[in-house]
Design a protein around this motif. Structure first.
Motif, PDB file in Angstrom:
ATOM      1  N   ARG A  43     -49.824 -77.698  44.419  1.00 57.29           N
ATOM      2  CA  ARG A  43     -49.697 -77.107  45.755  1.00 57.29           C
ATOM      3  C   ARG A  43     -48.453 -77.634  46.459  1.00 57.29           C
ATOM      4  N   ASN A  44     -48.149 -78.911  46.251  1.00 55.82           N
ATOM      5  CA  ASN A  44     -46.976 -79.511  46.892  1.00 55.82           C
ATOM      6  C   ASN A  44     -45.668 -78.923  46.365  1.00 55.82           C
ATOM      7  N   HIS A  45     -45.724 -78.381  45.125  1.00 55.26           N
ATOM      8  CA  HIS A  45     -44.533 -77.780  44.523  1.00 55.26           C
ATOM      9  C   HIS A  45     -44.532 -76.258  44.679  1.00 55.26           C
ATOM     10  N   ALA A  46     -45.412 -75.744  45.538  1.00 58.72           N
ATOM     11  CA  ALA A  46     -45.561 -74.300  45.689  1.00 58.72           C
ATOM     12  C   ALA A  46     -44.285 -73.627  46.194  1.00 58.72           C
ATOM     13  N   LYS A  47     -43.538 -74.318  47.056  1.00 58.86           N
ATOM     14  CA  LYS A  47     -42.318 -73.712  47.591  1.00 58.86           C
ATOM     15  C   LYS A  47     -41.298 -73.481  46.483  1.00 58.86           C
ATOM     16  N   PHE A  48     -41.115 -74.489  45.620  1.00 61.39           N
ATOM     17  CA  PHE A  48     -40.185 -74.349  44.501  1.00 61.39           C
ATOM     18  C   PHE A  48     -40.635 -73.225  43.572  1.00 61.39           C
ATOM     19  N   LEU A  49     -41.934 -73.158  43.272  1.00 68.50           N
ATOM     20  CA  LEU A  49     -42.452 -72.131  42.372  1.00 68.50           C
ATOM     21  C   LEU A  49     -42.314 -70.744  42.985  1.00 68.50           C
ATOM     22  N   GLU A  50     -42.488 -70.661  44.300  1.00 67.50           N
ATOM     23  CA  GLU A  50     -42.321 -69.374  44.971  1.00 67.50           C
ATOM     24  C   GLU A  50     -40.895 -68.861  44.818  1.00 67.50           C
ATOM     25  N   VAL A  51     -39.923 -69.730  45.077  1.00 68.31           N
ATOM     26  CA  VAL A  51     -38.516 -69.341  44.959  1.00 68.31           C
ATOM     27  C   VAL A  51     -38.160 -69.024  43.506  1.00 68.31           C
ATOM     28  N   TRP A 152     -44.912 -72.223  33.157  1.00 74.51           N
ATOM     29  CA  TRP A 152     -44.322 -71.689  34.391  1.00 74.51           C
ATOM     30  C   TRP A 152     -45.141 -70.525  34.938  1.00 74.51           C
ATOM     31  N   VAL A 153     -45.545 -69.613  34.063  1.00 75.53           N
ATOM     32  CA  VAL A 153     -46.353 -68.470  34.493  1.00 75.53           C
ATOM     33  C   VAL A 153     -47.668 -68.942  35.114  1.00 75.53           C
ATOM     34  N   THR A 154     -48.339 -69.859  34.432  1.00 75.49           N
ATOM     35  CA  THR A 154     -49.619 -70.387  34.925  1.00 75.49           C
ATOM     36  C   THR A 154     -49.440 -71.086  36.267  1.00 75.49           C
ATOM     37  N   SER A 155     -48.388 -71.891  36.386  1.00 70.22           N
ATOM     38  CA  SER A 155     -48.136 -72.635  37.620  1.00 70.22           C
ATOM     39  C   SER A 155     -47.827 -71.692  38.782  1.00 70.22           C
ATOM     40  N   VAL A 156     -47.014 -70.669  38.516  1.00 72.82           N
ATOM     41  CA  VAL A 156     -46.685 -69.697  39.559  1.00 72.82           C
ATOM     42  C   VAL A 156     -47.940 -68.998  40.057  1.00 72.82           C
ATOM     43  N   CYS A 157     -48.762 -68.530  39.124  1.00 72.92           N
ATOM     44  CA  CYS A 157     -49.975 -67.792  39.492  1.00 72.92           C
ATOM     45  C   CYS A 157     -50.957 -68.669  40.277  1.00 72.92           C
ATOM     46  N   LEU A 158     -51.190 -69.890  39.795  1.00 70.72           N
ATOM     47  CA  LEU A 158     -52.109 -70.791  40.498  1.00 70.72           C
ATOM     48  C   LEU A 158     -51.563 -71.182  41.870  1.00 70.72           C
ATOM     49  N   SER A 159     -50.262 -71.391  41.950  1.00 70.44           N
ATOM     50  CA  SER A 159     -49.662 -71.820  43.215  1.00 70.44           C
ATOM     51  C   SER A 159     -49.792 -70.756  44.295  1.00 70.44           C
ATOM     52  N   ARG A 160     -49.850 -69.492  43.906  1.00 71.61           N
ATOM     53  CA  ARG A 160     -49.995 -68.419  44.891  1.00 71.61           C
ATOM     54  C   ARG A 160     -51.339 -68.511  45.606  1.00 71.61           C
ATOM     55  N   VAL A 161     -52.361 -68.951  44.873  1.00 71.89           N
ATOM     56  CA  VAL A 161     -53.682 -69.135  45.469  1.00 71.89           C
ATOM     57  C   VAL A 161     -53.737 -70.442  46.257  1.00 71.89           C
ATOM     58  N   LEU A 162     -53.235 -71.517  45.643  1.00 71.66           N
ATOM     59  CA  LEU A 162     -53.284 -72.832  46.283  1.00 71.66           C
ATOM     60  C   LEU A 162     -52.470 -72.872  47.575  1.00 71.66           C
ATOM     61  N   ALA A 163     -51.398 -72.110  47.631  1.00 70.57           N
ATOM     62  CA  ALA A 163     -50.557 -72.077  48.826  1.00 70.57           C
ATOM     63  C   ALA A 163     -51.075 -71.084  49.861  1.00 70.57           C
ATOM     64  N   GLU A 164     -52.207 -70.440  49.552  1.00 73.40           N
ATOM     65  CA  GLU A 164     -52.844 -69.474  50.446  1.00 73.40           C
ATOM     66  C   GLU A 164     -51.947 -68.276  50.739  1.00 73.40           C
ATOM     67  N   ARG A 165     -51.211 -67.880  49.727  1.00 74.33           N
ATOM     68  CA  ARG A 165     -50.437 -66.646  49.805  1.00 74.33           C
ATOM     69  C   ARG A 165     -51.290 -65.456  49.374  1.00 74.33           C
ATOM     70  N   HIS A 166     -52.198 -65.709  48.420  1.00 69.77           N
ATOM     71  CA  HIS A 166     -52.982 -64.634  47.819  1.00 69.77           C
ATOM     72  C   HIS A 166     -54.412 -65.088  47.550  1.00 69.77           C
ATOM     73  N   TYR A 167     -55.284 -64.096  47.380  1.00 64.23           N
ATOM     74  CA  TYR A 167     -56.633 -64.333  46.879  1.00 64.23           C
ATOM     75  C   TYR A 167     -56.587 -64.194  45.359  1.00 64.23           C
ATOM     76  N   PHE A 168     -57.662 -64.631  44.706  1.00 57.48           N
ATOM     77  CA  PHE A 168     -57.709 -64.558  43.246  1.00 57.48           C
ATOM     78  C   PHE A 168     -57.525 -63.130  42.739  1.00 57.48           C
ATOM     79  N   LEU A 169     -58.167 -62.172  43.406  1.00 56.13           N
ATOM     80  CA  LEU A 169     -58.080 -60.785  42.963  1.00 56.13           C
ATOM     81  C   LEU A 169     -56.635 -60.288  42.982  1.00 56.13           C
TER      82      LEU A 169
END
Length: 214
Positions: A43-51, A152-169
């Motif tokens: 979650r702390n690295h969510a900004k980097f993964l988002e970019v 990278w794919v797994t981290s990006v997808c999980l980070s979207r939920v952990l960063a509260e950008r998206h729901y699981f669906l």
């Protein structure tokens, strides 16, 4: 002129219940993740993964890659990946505009590139899966790159939920769309000669010698 109540879309009760479960499960996961060191670090690295998987970043970066690396062996990947990235951006924009599911509230402000207001589906998830599909199946890179690519794919997808950008669906739907986009690209995959012709017409130069046409 339609009133506000008439403009609101009526969501079937079964779908409302399903979406509510999605919200609850996502919230429980995020709350529980804060107690887990590895997930909290992600979650702390969510900004980097988002970019790292942002549409504008990938599109601008790939155009720069095409411009800087004039190599015949790369033409096919360069052109087809560019088409795939544009396809993904268009499809995600159309689906989001149609579905119009709001993002989780409150939403973390992670980036100045920061997101549109709609949540479904996740463009980061679809893009990461599409890129991985392309590099692992359509234009395979060395197998040594598979583990970091999948990580990278797994981290990006999980980070979207952990960063509260998206729901699981949203993320699951994004992953599914990424696979479908990859399959579509497999059907329309351009040949080496066609790709070279496209790059030649765009640059108006001979790709092999850099000389102007006469």
């Amino acid at each position: 002129m339609l009133g506000v109540t008439e403009e609101k879309r009526q969501v079937p009760k079964m779908l409302q219940k399903f979406l509510q479960y999605d919200i609850q499960i996502t919230k429980k996961f995020v709350d529980g993740a804060l107690q887990n060191t590895a997930l909290r670090s992600l979650r702390n690295h969510a900004k980097f993964l988002e970019v790292s998987c942002h549409g504008i970043v990938w599109l601008a970066g790939w155009l720069s890659f095409i411009w800087l690396f004039n190599n015949k062996d790369l033409y096919q990947l360069q052109v087809n990946m560019l088409i795939a990235l544009i396809l993904d951006i268009v499809i995600i924009a159309v689906v989001k505009a149609f579905v119009r599911r709001r993002r989780p509230v409150p939403m973390n402000k992670l980036s100045a590139l920061g997101p549109d207001k709609y949540s479904f589906p996740s463009g980061h998830a679809s893009r990461s899966v599409l890129v991985a599909f392309t590099l692992m199946y359509l234009s395979p890179v060395s197998i040594i790159f598979y583990p970091p690519l999948l990580a990278w794919v797994t981290s990006v997808c999980l980070s979207r939920v952990l960063a509260e950008r998206h729901y699981f669906l949203d993320v699951f739907a994004g992953c599914g769309l990424g696979v479908l986009e990859g399959l579509l690209m497999a059907l329309v995959w351009l040949s080496q000669s066609t790709s070279a012709s496209i790059l030649s017409s765009l640059s108006d130069e001979k790709l092999d010698g850099g000389e102007y046409h006469v």
